[in-house]
Write an enzyme that holds these catalytic residues in place. Structure first.
Site, PDB file in Angstrom:
ATOM      1  N   LYS A 116       0.833  -1.213   0.000  1.00  0.00           N
ATOM      2  CA  LYS A 116       0.000   0.000   0.000  1.00  0.00           C
ATOM      3  C   LYS A 116       0.866   1.260   0.000  1.00  0.00           C
ATOM      4  CE  LYS A 116      -2.828  -2.990  -0.200  1.00  0.00           C
ATOM      5  NZ  LYS A 116      -3.421  -3.341  -1.489  1.00  0.00           N
ATOM      6  N   GLU A 200      -2.118   8.240   7.872  1.00  0.00           N
ATOM      7  CA  GLU A 200      -2.860   9.186   7.022  1.00  0.00           C
ATOM      8  C   GLU A 200      -3.783  10.030   7.882  1.00  0.00           C
ATOM      9  OE1 GLU A 200      -5.211   7.044   4.188  1.00  0.00           O
ATOM     10  OE2 GLU A 200      -3.485   6.239   3.128  1.00  0.00           O
ATOM     11  N   HIS A 235     -16.186  -3.973   6.618  1.00  0.00           N
ATOM     12  CA  HIS A 235     -15.398  -4.054   5.384  1.00  0.00           C
ATOM     13  C   HIS A 235     -15.943  -5.057   4.377  1.00  0.00           C
ATOM     14  CE1 HIS A 235     -12.600  -1.263   7.091  1.00  0.00           C
ATOM     15  NE2 HIS A 235     -12.469  -2.027   8.152  1.00  0.00           N
ATOM     16  N   ARG A 292      -7.882  -7.455  -9.926  1.00  0.00           N
ATOM     17  CA  ARG A 292      -8.704  -8.641 -10.219  1.00  0.00           C
ATOM     18  C   ARG A 292     -10.053  -8.195 -10.759  1.00  0.00           C
ATOM     19  NH1 ARG A 292      -9.302  -7.630  -4.553  1.00  0.00           N
ATOM     20  NH2 ARG A 292     -11.441  -6.942  -4.169  1.00  0.00           N
TER      21      ARG A 292
HETATM   22  C1  MV4 Z   1      -9.451   5.402   5.236  1.00  0.00           C
HETATM   23  C2  MV4 Z   1     -10.634   5.856   5.860  1.00  0.00           C
HETATM   24  C3  MV4 Z   1     -10.655   7.162   6.312  1.00  0.00           C
HETATM   25  N1  MV4 Z   1      -9.565   7.939   6.166  1.00  0.00           N
HETATM   26  N2  MV4 Z   1      -8.393   6.231   5.126  1.00  0.00           N
HETATM   27  C4  MV4 Z   1     -10.723   0.813   4.862  1.00  0.00           C
HETATM   28  C5  MV4 Z   1     -10.227  -0.243   3.967  1.00  0.00           C
HETATM   29  C6  MV4 Z   1      -9.050   0.292   3.252  1.00  0.00           C
HETATM   30  N3  MV4 Z   1      -9.186   0.028   1.850  1.00  0.00           N
HETATM   31  C7  MV4 Z   1      -9.012   1.741   3.561  1.00  0.00           C
HETATM   32  N4  MV4 Z   1     -10.095   2.023   4.451  1.00  0.00           N
HETATM   33  C8  MV4 Z   1     -10.336   3.275   4.917  1.00  0.00           C
HETATM   34  N5  MV4 Z   1      -9.324   4.150   4.773  1.00  0.00           N
HETATM   35  C9  MV4 Z   1      -8.464   7.462   5.595  1.00  0.00           C
HETATM   36  N6  MV4 Z   1      -7.397   8.249   5.492  1.00  0.00           N
HETATM   37  C10 MV4 Z   1     -11.686   4.975   5.985  1.00  0.00           C
HETATM   38  C11 MV4 Z   1     -11.532   3.675   5.536  1.00  0.00           C
HETATM   39  C12 MV4 Z   1     -12.673   2.829   5.719  1.00  0.00           C
HETATM   40  C13 MV4 Z   1     -13.381   2.320   4.632  1.00  0.00           C
HETATM   41  C14 MV4 Z   1     -13.012   2.584   3.329  1.00  0.00           C
HETATM   42  C15 MV4 Z   1     -13.726   2.080   2.272  1.00  0.00           C
HETATM   43  C16 MV4 Z   1     -14.843   1.293   2.516  1.00  0.00           C
HETATM   44  C17 MV4 Z   1     -15.222   1.024   3.792  1.00  0.00           C
HETATM   45  C18 MV4 Z   1     -14.505   1.523   4.866  1.00  0.00           C
HETATM   46  C19 MV4 Z   1     -14.913   1.246   6.160  1.00  0.00           C
HETATM   47  C20 MV4 Z   1     -14.208   1.727   7.210  1.00  0.00           C
HETATM   48  C21 MV4 Z   1     -13.083   2.525   6.992  1.00  0.00           C
END
Ligand code: MV4
Length: 509
Positions: A116, A200, A235, A292
């Site tokens: 990442k 972040e 998630h 994918r």
């Molecule tokens: C975040 C965020 C808020 N702020 N990054 C969750 C999975 C991963 N792909 C990244 N994720 C997140 N990153 C920052 N800087 C909130 C999430 C997140 C989230 C993102 C997409 C879909 C569902 C989520 C559920 C909880 C938190």
């Protein structure tokens, strides 16, 4: 095009890929575990090879057995679907080293997006916006405190090797940072064998919007527009749609260009997806790239008219994309509900058993991508997603109405499913107006589960009760009728299904 393709997967996605192959005149080889001897993907393929016992670590994750199955059957290419081996760089390489064609992105692109922090660095380098934070992993708590102070709290600690939300920690104040960093490191080490963690700024109440890309091996990289995936729990996405109420033509073009830049930077070929956070301000930030075909690909297919799985095969076979970016505009609205064997009335506890009765929804604009049939055994060995119900409508309101109608049409007897939960979401005022973000579902789950069942559930319960009464009456008045009381499996079996429906629905109302 290939003569024969091996599908290294099971369930609905294996069947989806078999369908694409059939339409392209490609013969198919399924692989299966001992738990899947009677599964529909095995029957629907032209040939099938048993690869091991039920646990996926002994079957669907055994790359060498799968490559051996391809060699034995003379398959020329392997499609991994999603999950299992789809994003394992070593497997993509092993397939190529065996002289087979990998129906997916180059192993180098899988590797580039697997880290990442490396993906973030690549994004920054190519002018793709990312959330303010570090591009390198953190060396110390002191360093973490220094960077966090520059853009303010709350901040989010993330595993460099992570993805999908594992090993994340929100930190609201400087005093909690050191302890959270240690916890995140431990979790990352346990989950990924790598304790690298970065930081972040935490984006509050964003949407999860992702962009589908399609790249051929001749240098053409196209954006196929966005999917809105904010309705998720722990998630796990539960509902996806295309387009997003939050994205207009201008934002779509800008996010699409960012996704295409990202794909080009990674040397991407085949179908892939760039995940973004879309803030309430309209700012968007690259999160990660999924290398994918994704579960939710059908909503993009329905609004673009482009068959993504067919194009995965065509691209792997060396074909050129025949359309240009300006040819692609989403038309109408598509929604997908993931029908899982989880009991929404019981905190989404996985449900197991035999599917005794299955009635599939149909009618205008309704698509069922399923992996089950009547008689299927639902076990705990694999993912609880049984099928995807996808609808298309000319606009969002009509798509929601159509989804609701199709969910009411669906009957699954024998295992608990998410169906009633999905009906309630379709009836929810926030969902109807599109006023959702990534935390919306978890904020509203308790309230949604307290709500009264849909009127249709009550109606089905009364029909079931009437049918049962009718059967009992017939059994009494026609003593010689074995179909009502005797060993006739079909008649008594389906009645048992209805009886169960009545009991379940009756308890809920
Ligand atoms: C975040 C965020 C808020 N702020 N990054 C969750 C999975 C991963 N792909 C990244 N994720 C997140 N990153 C920052 N800087 C909130 C999430 C997140 C989230 C993102 C997409 C879909 C569902 C989520 C559920 C909880 C938190």
């Amino acid at each position: 095009m290939f003569d024969k393709v091996l599908i290294a997967n099971r369930g609905e996605i294996a069947i989806r890929i078999i369908r694409a192959c059939q339409e392209l005149g490609v013969r198919t080889v399924a692989v299966y575990s001992e738990a899947d001897v009677r599964s529909p993907h095995v029957r629907e393929a032209d040939e099938a090879v048993l690869i091991g016992p039920a646990p996926s670590s002994e079957s669907y994750l055994r790359g060498e057995k799968i490559i051996e199955a391809a060699r034995r059957t003379g398959a020329k290419a392997i499609h991994p679907g999603y999950g299992f081996l789809a994003e394992r760089e070593w497997f993509a390489r092993a397939v190529r080293d065996a002289g087979l064609i990998w129906i997916g992105p180059p192993p180098e692109a899988i590797a580039a997006m697997g880290s990442k922090t490396a993906a973030r660095a690549l994004a920054v380098e190519h002018n793709v916006p990312v959330v303010p934070g570090t591009t390198e992993s953190l060396q110390s708590a002191k360093e973490a405190e220094k960077v966090a102070a520059t853009f303010g709290y709350p901040v989010l600690l993330k595993a460099a090797a992570g993805g999908g939300g594992k090993g994340m920690r929100v930190v609201s104040a400087p005093k909690d940072l050191a302890a959270a960093l240690e916890a995140a490191r431990r979790e990352a080490k346990g989950a990924f064998g790598d304790d690298a963690v970065y930081l972040e700024k935490f984006v509050e109440r964003p949407r999860h919007v992702e962009i589908q890309v399609l790249a051929d091996s001749h240098g053409s990289v196209l954006s196929l527009g966005e999917r809105e995936c904010s309705v998720q729990r722990r998630h796990q996405k539960m509902i996806e749609e295309a387009p997003s109420v939050a994205v207009g033509p201008d934002l779509r073009a800008r996010m699409g260009e960012a996704a295409v830049r990202m794909a080009r930077a990674a040397g991407y070929v085949n179908a892939g997806t760039c995940e973004f956070l879309l803030a309430a301000t309209g700012d968007f930030y690259f999160l990660e790239m999924n290398t994918r075909i994704q579960v939710e690909h059908p909503v993009t297919e329905l609004v673009t008219g482009i068959d993504l799985v067919q194009w995965q095969l065509r691209i792997a076979a060396g074909e050129k994309l025949p359309f240009r970016q300006q040819d692609i505009t989403p038309r109408g609205w598509a929604i997908e509900c993931r029908i899982t064997s989880e009991d929404p009335a019981n905190n989404f506890l996985p449900s197991t058993g035999r599917v005794e009765h299955l009635h599939l929804p149909s009618g205008p604009g309704v698509r069922w991508d399923g992996g089950i049939e009547a008689g299927s055994e639902v076990s705990l060995y694999y993912d609880p997603m049984l099928a995807k119900l996808i609808v298309w409508g000319p606009d969002r309101e009509q798509a929601v109405a159509r989804m609701r109608r199709a969910l009411v049409d669906l009957i699954v007897q024998g295992v608990e499913t998410s169906r009633e939960f999905h009906i309630r979401v379709m009836d929810d005022p926030d969902f109807r107006s599109g006023d959702i973000d990534i935390q919306w579902l978890e904020r509203h789950l308790a309230e949604i589960s307290r709500r009264a069942p849909s009127p249709e559930s009550a109606r089905i319960a009364s029909i079931a009760a009437a049918l049962l009464a009718e059967r009992d009456r017939t059994a009494r008045s026609v003593p010689g009728d074995v179909s009502a009381t005797g060993p006739s499996a079909s008649a008594s079996g389906s009645m048992d299904g209805w009886k169960q429906a009545a009991r379940v629905e009756g308890l809920r109302s």
